[in-house]
Design an enzyme around this catalytic site. Structure first.
Site, PDB file in Angstrom:
ATOM      1  N   LYS A  43      -7.205   7.727   4.326  1.00  0.00           N
ATOM      2  CA  LYS A  43      -8.408   8.504   4.029  1.00  0.00           C
ATOM      3  C   LYS A  43      -8.088   9.983   3.940  1.00  0.00           C
ATOM      4  O   LYS A  43      -8.479  10.673   2.975  1.00  0.00           O
ATOM      5  CB  LYS A  43      -9.470   8.243   5.098  1.00  0.00           C
ATOM      6  CG  LYS A  43     -10.821   8.882   4.792  1.00  0.00           C
ATOM      7  CD  LYS A  43     -11.870   8.445   5.824  1.00  0.00           C
ATOM      8  CE  LYS A  43     -12.140   6.972   5.733  1.00  0.00           C
ATOM      9  NZ  LYS A  43     -13.096   6.488   6.738  1.00  0.00           N
ATOM     10  N   ARG A  59     -14.320  10.455  11.368  1.00  0.00           N
ATOM     11  CA  ARG A  59     -14.000   9.134  10.834  1.00  0.00           C
ATOM     12  C   ARG A  59     -12.539   8.782  11.086  1.00  0.00           C
ATOM     13  O   ARG A  59     -11.683   9.651  11.159  1.00  0.00           O
ATOM     14  CB  ARG A  59     -14.248   9.085   9.318  1.00  0.00           C
ATOM     15  CG  ARG A  59     -15.673   9.372   8.878  1.00  0.00           C
ATOM     16  CD  ARG A  59     -15.724   9.479   7.354  1.00  0.00           C
ATOM     17  NE  ARG A  59     -17.038   9.843   6.854  1.00  0.00           N
ATOM     18  CZ  ARG A  59     -17.903   8.995   6.299  1.00  0.00           C
ATOM     19  NH1 ARG A  59     -17.586   7.724   6.204  1.00  0.00           N
ATOM     20  NH2 ARG A  59     -19.068   9.414   5.853  1.00  0.00           N
ATOM     21  N   GLY A  66     -14.105  -1.247   7.888  1.00  0.00           N
ATOM     22  CA  GLY A  66     -15.039  -1.695   8.910  1.00  0.00           C
ATOM     23  C   GLY A  66     -14.433  -1.986  10.261  1.00  0.00           C
ATOM     24  O   GLY A  66     -15.143  -2.352  11.200  1.00  0.00           O
ATOM     25  N   MET A 106     -12.606   0.150  12.281  1.00  0.00           N
ATOM     26  CA  MET A 106     -12.571   1.250  13.247  1.00  0.00           C
ATOM     27  C   MET A 106     -13.837   2.086  13.134  1.00  0.00           C
ATOM     28  O   MET A 106     -14.738   1.767  12.365  1.00  0.00           O
ATOM     29  CB  MET A 106     -11.295   2.066  13.061  1.00  0.00           C
ATOM     30  CG  MET A 106     -10.040   1.278  13.445  1.00  0.00           C
ATOM     31  SD  MET A 106      -8.513   2.205  13.236  1.00  0.00           S
ATOM     32  CE  MET A 106      -8.425   2.343  11.459  1.00  0.00           C
ATOM     33  N   ARG A 144      -9.844   5.169  -2.305  1.00  0.00           N
ATOM     34  CA  ARG A 144      -8.654   4.399  -1.938  1.00  0.00           C
ATOM     35  C   ARG A 144      -8.455   3.332  -2.996  1.00  0.00           C
ATOM     36  O   ARG A 144      -9.377   3.011  -3.758  1.00  0.00           O
ATOM     37  CB  ARG A 144      -8.815   3.756  -0.558  1.00  0.00           C
ATOM     38  CG  ARG A 144      -9.999   2.810  -0.452  1.00  0.00           C
ATOM     39  CD  ARG A 144     -10.276   2.401   0.981  1.00  0.00           C
ATOM     40  NE  ARG A 144     -11.538   1.677   1.088  1.00  0.00           N
ATOM     41  CZ  ARG A 144     -12.180   1.457   2.221  1.00  0.00           C
ATOM     42  NH1 ARG A 144     -11.700   1.923   3.359  1.00  0.00           N
ATOM     43  NH2 ARG A 144     -13.305   0.778   2.247  1.00  0.00           N
ATOM     44  N   HIS A 162       4.528 -32.166  11.385  1.00  0.00           N
ATOM     45  CA  HIS A 162       4.651 -33.123  10.280  1.00  0.00           C
ATOM     46  C   HIS A 162       3.462 -32.997   9.327  1.00  0.00           C
ATOM     47  O   HIS A 162       3.620 -32.921   8.104  1.00  0.00           O
ATOM     48  CB  HIS A 162       4.739 -34.552  10.832  1.00  0.00           C
ATOM     49  CG  HIS A 162       4.800 -35.607   9.765  1.00  0.00           C
ATOM     50  ND1 HIS A 162       3.668 -36.204   9.251  1.00  0.00           N
ATOM     51  CD2 HIS A 162       5.843 -36.141   9.094  1.00  0.00           C
ATOM     52  CE1 HIS A 162       4.023 -37.070   8.331  1.00  0.00           C
ATOM     53  NE2 HIS A 162       5.336 -37.057   8.212  1.00  0.00           N
ATOM     54  N   SER A 194      23.160 -24.593   0.858  1.00  0.00           N
ATOM     55  CA  SER A 194      21.700 -24.471   0.910  1.00  0.00           C
ATOM     56  C   SER A 194      21.327 -24.292   2.379  1.00  0.00           C
ATOM     57  O   SER A 194      21.631 -25.142   3.207  1.00  0.00           O
ATOM     58  CB  SER A 194      21.025 -25.722   0.336  1.00  0.00           C
ATOM     59  OG  SER A 194      19.621 -25.583   0.389  1.00  0.00           O
ATOM     60  N   CYS A 207      16.295 -23.535   1.339  1.00  0.00           N
ATOM     61  CA  CYS A 207      15.309 -24.577   1.036  1.00  0.00           C
ATOM     62  C   CYS A 207      14.388 -24.859   2.210  1.00  0.00           C
ATOM     63  O   CYS A 207      13.672 -25.855   2.213  1.00  0.00           O
ATOM     64  CB  CYS A 207      16.008 -25.858   0.600  1.00  0.00           C
ATOM     65  SG  CYS A 207      17.051 -26.591   1.883  1.00  0.00           S
ATOM     66  N   TYR A 209      19.075 -18.286  -5.106  1.00  0.00           N
ATOM     67  CA  TYR A 209      17.778 -18.880  -5.392  1.00  0.00           C
ATOM     68  C   TYR A 209      17.033 -19.160  -4.091  1.00  0.00           C
ATOM     69  O   TYR A 209      17.628 -19.197  -3.007  1.00  0.00           O
ATOM     70  CB  TYR A 209      17.917 -20.181  -6.203  1.00  0.00           C
ATOM     71  CG  TYR A 209      18.542 -21.329  -5.434  1.00  0.00           C
ATOM     72  CD1 TYR A 209      17.763 -22.183  -4.647  1.00  0.00           C
ATOM     73  CD2 TYR A 209      19.913 -21.563  -5.477  1.00  0.00           C
ATOM     74  CE1 TYR A 209      18.337 -23.216  -3.925  1.00  0.00           C
ATOM     75  CE2 TYR A 209      20.494 -22.588  -4.767  1.00  0.00           C
ATOM     76  CZ  TYR A 209      19.696 -23.424  -3.986  1.00  0.00           C
ATOM     77  OH  TYR A 209      20.267 -24.440  -3.279  1.00  0.00           O
TER      78      TYR A 209
END
Length: 919
Positions: A36, A106, A115, A117, A364, A480, A801, A868, A888
């Site tokens: 702010k 503020r 909302g 604080m 903002r 699971h 992997s 993976c 990857y």
């Protein structure tokens, strides 16, 4: 030079801009003066009308809180200098009886926390200064309305007095006067309320907690405006550590050590008559991204009235047409353009119009839905405001979950019955069922169901597939139920401890309520929030338009461009042809993990049981033959679906007992039958056999490559199925690219031995089929020793992997099925860990991955390294993996779009940030 704690913004008494910036850019400044404060300074510097003020830094908040709410030396004096400077700039003083300066106080953290604080408005009013305000404005009603608002807000926010006490007093006054609206109260009514509010203050403030306001032994509303200011500043600092702020930071992964700034700013008033107004607006539609001005305003109101909903607001499009506000409305529309041109983003803003004069109170970057984020990013690129790479960076990967799974209709109203862990995103509604068989029966009857279990097992897979969603009373986000549900894209809520499930009697009591769920009762679950709702909640299905594919295509261009940095691929974890096809449809470049054990469930479970329990070799071989045929059929489907793409097939990994019936269930059955006089000799023998396969710690027992060493015929069967499917497809003109992964290797000799057996079988299939097969062989790095000795293991591997699920368990000594419900919430709350290590890669585990990558490349410069585990689809982890040099990531088919975007963003972050748009 001593640390600077305060920065001013706005103009001086001569109209000159005297703003002090805390950083070279807004992004730098926000870490010091908060979002702010940084944006107020920025707006002032680009010539927008900003009420003057000053910002106290976030670092001051941290120092104040860390010292037990004690101000650092010299800071109060520094603040006082800036307070006097503000009074000089405005030509007014706080508390002045003729023409008082009034300010707002503020919060403003580095990250937007709307909302969460606290704010105090109209500070500086007392019994004397209110008379000056009335004299200056000629409006007694406005003066006393401002005063009563201040007393109410100060008492609530700063002193912790219950705000409802003031609302009750207002309602009592309206009843006394016979009116319905606050605006119908006159000046005398509001003056009376000031007196009443002060008495509420005196009766409810703790004198021991706030000795500063005690006079003659009793709390008195503070008359001194400088005391008011100091107490308000302290309250705003304190609001950083309120439970709601802490929870918000936790949910949004905002660090707790940043602190909030305090912004002290001259008040401007939207409640000074019909030429005054206040409002909140967005430069574009935050819900769907339409390029239109979006927001609300109220005539003759203060800012809190807009968000409180006590009056019906008017659409921002009407502002330029409202009598008395036309010019300010036109100016605001011009400000929309200025802000978008300057920030090159969709902005949200707060404004006040005081007697026809527009003032900007905040701006903002606007929060937006996934749909809006995609559309706005593309629009901004097409308008020439940002580059393609910046557009890719503008969409948060986590937001895509909103587009990829059904959700509750945002218009629906409902009450939450119970809450658990948000284990798999998406929403579902259906009838309660307590068994896999019942879920299947309901599906066959065309009735959607929710499978409600204590926890799921591999035997529940068919029911999990049949059900619309899964709900368990135990287990965590990597249980699971959670792992399988995420893989299937099914909504799942786990660990709802309020559920007391009695599956045999098909009922479930909900602790803390009088609700008892029976089979067939309709419930709804939200796997994104962990909510459980009694009854049906309407769902909305995702509508995948062209914008998502456009952004993902741009992301892929970045990921695959070697000129932009190291290429990183995205694969999927898939165990059957349907999931393989889904993976390809979602843009996966291959299969990073095919867990072959999942192919042994359902009807095939009996075959693997026969193999394990058989006494004769003939029965074993017959079972292996049938399993091999079934697996070959699966591989044919998967390799076709991923034609031309890599498919990594992991050899059988789990301990054998997972494929066997529970011996305790059998023991209960035997006991009942023997009590009835039946002969259970054969069942007793089976029980002994089942017990012989039980292990004290099966996850560290006979599993992984050890299984293939003890039962080499299992590896032969699987390799034959893989190679046979590949050879058959090659003859048909396809281009299958399977790779074989050896699981849970700890020793170089293990991979050396198993690899030799795999190569022998591959050669046999080549000779039998006459087809040349080139099938790389690698291993899964999921034990610390494997990572540490990767330079040895890598000599025998074409790829690594990293299985981060087991690597995390063995690195931390955590059982993932136990710790999440047992103590992980406590560890997170006490900040022992910053993130759940099964959701976001732990730094210690990351170091093991780094050792593995470096060791593997030392042994084999051409080795391919990927991941993976569950964290392969987590954006924060993907950034870590890119920086560690992985080639990857592999994740659930449903998270592939998220991983594609996150991987591109990781590459951009690590290679100098997004390209700039040509000006």
């Amino acid at each position: 030079m001593s640390e600077k704690h305060v920065y001013r913004f706005g103009k001086d008494e001569n109209g000159n801009n005297v703003t002090e910036v805390a950083g070279a850019t807004v992004d730098e400044a926000k870490w010091i003066t908060g979002g702010k404060g940084a944006n107020l300074a920025e707006m002032a510097n680009i010539g927008l009308p900003v009420p003057p003020g000053f910002s106290i830094t976030c670092q001051t908040c941290v120092a104040y809180s860390s010292a037990g709410n004690v101000w650092p030396d010299g800071v109060l004096d520094e603040i006082d200098v800036y307070r006097k400077d503000l009074e000089k700039r405005m030509g007014k003083k706080l508390g002045d009886k003729d023409d008082p300066l009034l300010v707002s106080v503020r919060s403003g953290a580095p990250f937007s926390m709307p909302g969460m604080m606290d704010t105090v408005l109209n500070l500086g009013l007392n019994d004397d200064s209110v008379q000056g305000l009335i004299k200056k404005t000629g409006n007694p009603r406005f003066g006393y309305d401002s005063y009563r608002r201040f007393v109410q807000m100060f008492s609530d926010v700063v002193m912790g007095v219950d705000g409802q006490l003031f609302e009750d007093a207002i309602n009592a006054k309206k009843a006394e006067r016979g009116v319905k609206l606050d605006t119908e109260l006159n000046a005398d009514d509001l003056k009376d309320l000031v007196v009443t509010f002060k008495q509420i203050f005196a009766d409810n403030v703790d004198p021991e907690k706030y000795p500063e306001v005690v006079v003659d032994g009793k709390p008195v509303f503070p008359h001194d405006p400088y005391l008011q200011l100091r107490l308000a500043e302290q309250a705003v600092f304190g609001s950083w550590n309120t439970p709601r702020a802490i929870l918000y930071r936790k949910q949004n992964k905002i660090p707790d050590d940043l602190g909030t700034a305090v912004n002290v700013q001259c008040m401007v008033f939207g409640n000074m008559g019909d030429t005054s107004a206040t409002g909140v607006a967005f430069t574009r539609n935050p819900a769907d991204g339409t390029n239109e001005r979006y927001g609300d305003f109220l005539v003759n109101a203060q800012g809190e009235d807009v968000v409180a909903g006590i009056r019906n607001t008017e659409p921002i499009s009407d502002l330029p047409k409202t009598p008395g506000l036309e010019e300010a409305g036109k100016e605001l529309y011009h400000v929309f353009e200025i802000l978008e041109d300057h920030y090159a983003d969709m902005m949200d803003l707060e404004f006040t119009i005081q007697e026809g004069k527009l003032w900007m109170l905040q701006t903002r970057v606007g929060k937006r839905t996934a749909l809006s984020a995609l559309k706005v990013a593309i629009q901004m690129y097409e308008e020439g405001r940002i580059s393609r790479e910046t557009a890719v960076m503008r969409v948060a990967p986590e937001q895509l979950d909103q587009l990829l799974h059904p959700q509750f209709d945002p218009k629906a109203k409902y009450e939450v019955l119970a809450k658990g862990l948000n284990a798999s995103p998406g929403a579902a509604t259906g009838a309660v069922v307590f068994s896999s068989a019942d879920a299947e029966a309901f599906k066959e009857a065309g009735k959607p169901s929710i499978l409600v279990r204590w926890e799921t097992t591999p035997d529940d897979l068919k029911g999990m597939v049949a059900a619309e969603g899964i709900l368990t009373s135990h287990g965590g986000k990597t249980s699971h139920a959670a792992v399988i549900a995420r893989g299937m894209g099914a909504p799942c809520v786990c660990g709802v401890e309020a559920l007391h499930i009695d599956a045999p009697n098909k009922e479930c009591k909900v602790a803390g309520t009088d609700v008892v769920l029976h089979e067939g009762d309709i419930i709804s679950i939200d796997g994104t929030t962990g909510d459980v709702i009694l009854g049906e909640v309407p769902l909305v299905r995702p509508q995948l338009g062209g914008d998502l594919e456009t952004i993902l295509d741009w992301a892929d261009d970045v990921r695959k461009d070697p000129a932009r940095g190291r290429v990183i691929g995205v694969r999927a974890n898939a165990d059957n042809p349907a999931d393989a096809q889904l993976s390809a449809d979602n843009g996966a470049e291959g299969i990073g993990l095919d867990r072959t054990e999942h192919m042994f469930l359902g009807e095939r479970k009996q075959l693997i049981q026969n193999f394990i329990l058989a006494e004769s070799d003939d029965v074993k071989q017959d079972s292996l033959k049938k399993l091999g045929e079934a697996q070959k059929g699966d591989f044919l489907g998967m390799f076709k679906a991923m034609d031309g793409k890599t498919v990594i097939v992991r050899l059988l990994d789990p301990p054998l007992h997972e494929f066997l019936d529970n011996p305790r269930d059998l023991e209960v059955e035997i006991t009942k039958e023997e009590c009835a006089g039946k002969d259970c000799t054969e069942k007793r023998a089976l029980l002994a056999k089942l017990d012989s396969f039980q292990e004290a710690n099966p996850m560290l027992g006979l599993r992984g490559c050890r299984l293939g060493i003890v039962y080499p015929e299992l590896n032969v069967m699987q390799v034959r199925a893989i190679a046979g499917a590949a050879a058959e497809l090659k003859k048909e003109g396809f281009d299958p690219k399977p790779e074989i992964m050896i699981p849970l290797v700890a020793f170089e000799t293990e991979i050396e031995l198993v690899r030799a057996g795999v190569e022998k079988t591959l050669k046999e299939v080549e000779e039998e089929t006459g087809v040349k097969l080139e099938i790389p062989i690698g291993t899964m790095i999921e034990l610390p020793r494997a990572a540490i000795t990767a330079d040895e293991i890598g000599k025998h591997a074409d790829f690594f992997s990293f299985g981060t699920n087991d690597l995390t368990q063995t690195c931390l000594g955590f059982s993932r099925d136990d710790v999440e419900s047992a103590f992980m919430p406590l560890y997170l709350d006490k900040k022992i860990v910053k993130r759940n290590p099964f959701a976001t890669v732990d730094p210690g585990v990351a170091k093991l991955v780094q050792m593995g990558v470096e060791g593997g490349h030392k042994a084999n410069p051409d080795i391919v390294c990927g991941v993976c585990g569950e964290t392969g689809g987590d954006p924060e982890s993907i950034q870590v993996y890119y920086d560690l040099g992985l080639d990857y990531v592999s994740c659930s088919p449903y998270r592939v779009p998220i991983a594609r975007l996150a991987a591109a963003q990781a590459k951009i972050n690590s290679n100098g940030g997004p390209a700039k748009v040509a000006k």
